[in-house]
Scaffold this active site. Sequence first.
Site, PDB file in Angstrom:
ATOM      1  N   SER A 159       0.836  -1.188   0.000  1.00  0.00           N
ATOM      2  CA  SER A 159       0.000   0.000   0.000  1.00  0.00           C
ATOM      3  C   SER A 159       0.884   1.256   0.000  1.00  0.00           C
ATOM      4  CB  SER A 159      -0.967  -0.034   1.193  1.00  0.00           C
ATOM      5  OG  SER A 159      -1.928   0.974   1.096  1.00  0.00           O
ATOM      6  N   HIS A 201      -4.150  -0.615  -4.539  1.00  0.00           N
ATOM      7  CA  HIS A 201      -5.608  -0.811  -4.426  1.00  0.00           C
ATOM      8  C   HIS A 201      -6.255  -0.484  -5.779  1.00  0.00           C
ATOM      9  CE1 HIS A 201      -4.994  -0.858  -0.026  1.00  0.00           C
ATOM     10  NE2 HIS A 201      -4.308   0.252  -0.182  1.00  0.00           N
ATOM     11  N   GLU A 228      -5.226  -5.223  -5.012  1.00  0.00           N
ATOM     12  CA  GLU A 228      -5.070  -5.719  -3.649  1.00  0.00           C
ATOM     13  C   GLU A 228      -4.731  -7.212  -3.656  1.00  0.00           C
ATOM     14  OE1 GLU A 228      -8.576  -4.740  -1.458  1.00  0.00           O
ATOM     15  OE2 GLU A 228      -8.145  -2.585  -1.457  1.00  0.00           O
TER      16      GLU A 228
END
Length: 316
Positions: A159, A201, A228
């Site tokens: 992330s 994401h 993800e």
Amino acid sequence: MPSRRDSLRALAGLLALPAAGWAAPPAPATRRSGHLIAVGGAEDRERDRLILRRFVELSGGPRARLLVLTAASADPEGSWAGYQRVFAELGAQHVEPIDFRSADEAHDPAAVERLLAADGIYISGGDQRRLMAALWETPAARALHRAFHLRGACIGGTSAGAAALSRQMLAIGEPALRPYRDAVSLDIGLGLLAYAIIDQHFNERHRLGRLLSAVALRPDLLGVGIDEDTALVIERGRAIEVLGNGAVTLLDGRQMRSNVRDTDPEDPLQLLDVRLHLLPAGSRFELTDTDTDTPQPPPALRRTLELLVRPGPIRG
């Protein structure tokens, strides 16, 4: 006077010394090649844990010296607790947390020594701006480069940790349905991936428009969108593979024509001749022509991947 090559070998030998408190594992038979693992977030920690398992493997296996860098997280203790359990269950024997709340802490010689001695460093999620506020132009950031470039350490990030791996980092961006000039704001990242901009994401948060906006601003860099529970693994100068349950989207705008410099900030952009490559999990491409079992990429994809795996400058 010793040659530059001799000096680099001597420096690499010094960097290989273990940090205090860590027993040195057996010396590898051959020098490891540096790997980057960029994870799109929400990696599986409960079932197969394929991505984290691969991180341990590429770092050297169960006896590798691993650090979990939690500087991006607003809750470093909670972030470390989650990874501590998973890595222990995967058999990793030497895993420790490391955190920086300020640039002053990232100047600590003991912390720098720990980074230099690590075989694998995993950067947690959170906020990439928080991470870079603590690391920018510090000895700790330079130690990450030396660990990767000189010792062949595996550097992973999920992330926000993935976004910060690139030199030009997506700092702020809206979930734009279509690209426009002010959809994103770029800032300086760690620079371990020198010729790309990473977004995470990716499909889950519909981020194609904002990554196209970033590529419009910097067409010399690749756009890398990672879903993800998906990881892009880059072996420096040699190969890439995609792990997990999603896909990696690559945008190559080096031949693109656009009106990004002529349009108003919030007007839709015209982007012509953008190359898009979609690599689902299980994809692997070898660029050195030494692995006859791995398929060769078609010419356009090869040109994209050659830029993706190209080593950037060491900031050390």
